[in-house]
Enzyme design. Structure first.
Site, short mmCIF file in Angstrom:
data_model
loop_
_atom_site.label_atom_id
_atom_site.label_comp_id
_atom_site.label_asym_id
_atom_site.label_seq_id
_atom_site.Cartn_x
_atom_site.Cartn_y
_atom_site.Cartn_z
N CYS A 46 -31.53 58.29 22.97
CA CYS A 46 -30.59 58.76 21.95
C CYS A 46 -30.61 58.03 20.62
CB CYS A 46 -29.19 58.79 22.52
SG CYS A 46 -28.60 57.16 22.91
N ASP A 73 -14.60 59.10 4.65
CA ASP A 73 -15.86 59.76 4.99
C ASP A 73 -16.95 59.44 3.97
OD1 ASP A 73 -14.84 60.90 7.24
OD2 ASP A 73 -14.03 62.62 6.16
#
Ligand code: FAD
Length: 755
Positions: free
Chosen positions: A419, A452
């Site tokens: 991953c 963000d």
């Protein structure tokens, strides 16, 4: 650069490149321990071998013959080399505190930092006398002393305080060398008057009577005045006062008395003896902290007291290596009993020596040749480093990892399979919490209030300059790499004439145990942040992922008034080409990977890479630079061609004027080039008289890719000399005018090389 896939399980940190730890490095190089990361912290790159020091002073050996290159040896050992001084230990958190870099974490620590003559107990000694240790400082001070003696114009009165073997040897070597230097300088009658001052009743008190009698004779024959039973109690400029009331007038004083430990060692909390030396048991392990080992002068073996001598430090090397390995693998340690009798070969400066062992003595030129053979053989062990096969693929040995570590490693193996994810958020938060980015009013949302994305204001009278750079670690030190990567990334902003505003970081960290990854990330970002903060750049965010190797990059924004943008294409005929840093980082680091670069070359290249281009850019602006770029991956020629094309001009480039890093010519002559070089070579078609210059040894360096290279600018002819002078004064000492811009010629080629 961690090149194996084996996670780091334990950190073995060596402090000091003394006579014992050079053996540890060599032996770990010959037989690495998978899963163990070695780090050497040493304030010297070239560490002296004390046995040959008198020969260096006497002029029989060169600097290189008497010094071990710790940079090369560390590279051979697969060790990270941190050129810094330890100034303390945080024993509770297992960290070495350093003078100029963040603390270095260890699982196992070993100290081999030597000793120095104690000057503090005699008022005035520290200020007025030259201590013979640390030896590296002494080498510099000896050169200064030599100059003073040659310039004096009358005989110099020299006094050496300390009547042991070190004092006698140094005095005789100094006398021998100065006599020859003075004679060669036409000052034959100016021989120094030499004095030996000691508080003991006899010279060489630890040697046998035969040795003493031989040296008494030598000193008499050489006209040295010996003052036994004279304890120096005060030193003033030009004078030593003794406890018996006598005063000795001297022009130069050297201190070669008994050794003491560095002051910080006693403050660490380690168990130390009355002189501040670390108490160790017969495993060379601290009596108070089992995870700390010590060897050489800094260690006192409590069960086997011996004099402080290099011969013990050398003998301890292999024993220390074995016990460090055993400690890492959680195996029982092996006791070591140092020999009681040992052979000393004490030289008299003139290629003559006396051998001493218990009651035995022998003298002569053959003894010196014997000593010379032994010493050179010892040095060869650390100079001739064999090629070793790659050890990648080996397993972590049993005992190295405890149960928790094994569990973590197994989980890692599963993660590596697929991953390639972000670094864990707790780890990232902890690492970021230690950082303090510079605060800027125009950063509305940044790391101080994470969101963000970052939000940044652009002032109405400025335009924004964007750039991004990202690259693999070229050094095995995350802190330094962080600094270099940030400096490199800022280079584009400065080259545009802008001032940096904000940066976003993107990092790839090798898979590993969480504590090790966190440490690497902290070191990486600490280094980067120091550079960003120094330049006024606010780090406002970033992304960190896991990968096969360490890499770091930055997207940087800068601000500039629109009419002050300094593009590549503004070169004008007649401009002088100014380059602010020397070339050669590509070949030097390629050579370093193959153990072919000398330690001091790499340190000098690092210093150059760490120098910011910010002041240089401002200076170039002040001198009306017409165009500018930073020299990076395409090499000097590649970046130069990028400047010539849009300007529609040619250039006459003076190959001999191009500044080069020390060692770059040597490594390129060995055929060692960066892996990027072949692509850069394609641009040789821009050179008009290729055949005439292609055999010049400097020619390949025109294509050498640079990391954090200097600025290349066009400066009007009337301002160029003054601009270069100011750049040099501002610290860009190797700045040079390397060429001149010419009108576009007829031919296809635009670069005309002068040799
Ligand atoms: C003139 C002279 C001649 C001598 N000749 C002989 C001889 O022939 N035979 C003999 O047996 N002995 C000799 N000695 C004694 C010998 O010098 C010492 O015993 C020997 O150098 C001790 O070795 P060491 O490994 O403990 O440390 P050193 O050789 O002193 O090495 C210490 C290392 O640690 C580094 N270091 C120090 N402090 C720090 C720090 N804070 N952080 C990081 N790195 C650090 C230094 O840069 C250096 O690399 C001589 C001594 C003198 C003064």
């Amino acid at each position: 650069m961690q090149t194996t896939n084996i996670p780091i399980v334990k950190d073995l940190v060596l402090v000091g490149g003394g006579h014992s730890q050079i053996a540890v490095l060599k032996k770990f190089g010959m037989k690495p321990l998978p899963g163990v990361r070695l780090t050497l912290i040493c304030k010297d790159v070239m560490t002296p071998y004390s046995g040959m020091l008198p020969g260096l002073i006497a002029g029989h050996y060169s600097f290189e013959e008497t010094h071990i290159d710790l940079g090369r040896l560390s590279r051979f050992a697969g060790a990270r080399f941190y050129n810094d001084a330890a100034v303390g230990l945080d024993l509770a958190n297992k960290r070495v505190l350093c003078r100029t870099r963040p603390p270095v974490a260890y699982d196992l620590l070993s100290l081999n930092i030597g000793s120095a003559p104690v000057t503090s107990s005699v008022p005035g000694a520290a200020e007025n006398a030259v201590p013979v240790k640390p030896i590296d400082r002494f080498v510099v001070r000896w050169e200064q002393l030599r100059e003073r003696v040659l310039a004096r114009g009358k005989p110099t009165r020299i006094g050496v305080v300390g009547g042991g073997a070190g004092g006698v040897e140094i005095l005789l070597a100094i006398q021998y060398r100065l006599q020859r230097l003075l004679a060669a300088d036409g000052q034959g009658g100016m021989d120094p008057q030499c004095n030996l001052i000691t508080d003991t009743a006899e010279i060489l008190p630890t040697h046998n009577p035969r040795v003493r009698s031989k040296f008494r004779r030598v000193l008499r024959e050489r006209g040295v005045q010996v003052y036994t039973g004279h304890r120096a109690v005060e030193v003033e400029p030009g004078l030593i006062r003794c406890d018996n009331g006598s005063e000795l007038a001297l022009d130069e004083m050297l201190w070669v008395t008994w050794a003491g430990a560095a002051g910080w060692v006693a403050e660490t909390g380690l168990d130390v003896d009355e002189r501040g030396f670390i108490r160790v048991n017969h495993f060379l392990q601290s009596t108070s902290h089992p995870e700390v080992f010590a060897a050489g002068d800094i260690a006192t073996m409590i069960n086997h007291l011996r004099p402080k001598a290099g011969v013990f430090a050398v003998r301890q090397g292999p024993k220390l290596t074995k016990n460090l390995r055993r400690a890492l693998l959680d195996r029982p340690l092996k006791p070591y009993v140092p020999q009681k009798q040992f052979l000393s070969l004490v030289s008299t400066g003139d290629r003559y020596a006396v051998a001493s062992r218990s009651g035995w003595a022998l003298e002569g030129r053959a003894v010196w040749r014997w000593k010379d053979w032994i010493d050179r053989r010892f040095m060869d062990k650390f100079g001739d480093l064999p090629e070793m096969p790659e050890s990648a693929g080996a397993d972590i040995p049993r005992g190295l990892a405890d149960r928790d570590a094994i569990r973590e490693i197994s989980a890692l193996a599963m993660r590596c399979g697929g991953c390639g994810a972000k670094v864990g958020s707790t780890l990232l938060t902890r690492a970021l919490a230690r950082l303090e980015p510079v605060a800027r009013k125009d950063v509305l949302v940044g790391l101080h209030a994470p969101d963000d994305a970052a939000v940044v204001a652009v002032p109405p009278d400025r335009v924004m300059v964007h750039t991004v750079d990202f690259f693999r670690a070229i050094v095995d030190d995350p802190y330094l790499f962080g600094k270099i990567a940030a400096n490199h990334s800022l280079g584009d902003i400065f080259a545009m004439g802008a001032e940096p505003q904000t940066a976003l970081a993107i990092a790839t960290l090798p898979y590993g145990l969480e504590a090790k990854v966190e440490d690497t990330l902290t070191q990486l970002l600490t280094g980067a942040l120091e550079v960003l903060n120094d330049s006024g750049t606010a780090l406002v965010g970033g992304h960190t992922g896991e990968g096969a190797e360490l890499a770091l990059g930055f997207a940087v924004n800068g601000l500039v008034e629109q009419d002050r943008v300094l593009s590549k294409g503004g070169l004008q005929t007649g401009d002088r080409l100014v380059l602010t840093k020397p070339l050669g980082t590509g070949t030097l680091f390629a050579a370093d990977m193959r153990h072919k670069a000398k330690g001091p070359w790499i340190q000098a290249a690092l210093t150059s890479m760490l120098q910011s281009n910010q002041q240089a850019a401002r200076c170039l602006h002040r001198y009306r630079a017409t165009a500018c770029t930073d020299v990076t991956g395409f090499g000097l020629l590649g970046h130069l061609v990028e400047m010539l094309k849009p300007a529609g001009v040619d250039v006459e480039l003076d190959l001999g004027a191009v500044p080069l890093l020390e060692g770059a010519l040597e490594t390129i002559a060995l055929g060692i080039a960066s892996s990027l070089q072949p692509q850069n070579l394609r641009l040789r078609r821009a050179i008009s008289d290729l055949e005439a210059v292609a055999d010049d040894p400097r020619y390949p360096l025109l294509f050498d890719p640079q990391t954090a290279g200097g600025l290349l600018a066009g400066v009007p002819a009337d301002a160029a000399e003054a601009c270069v002078a100011e750049l040099r004064r501002s610290g860009y000492e190797r700045t040079a005018i390397i060429g001149q811009v010419q009108p576009r010629g007829e031919g296809l080629e635009s670069v005309h090389l002068l040799r």
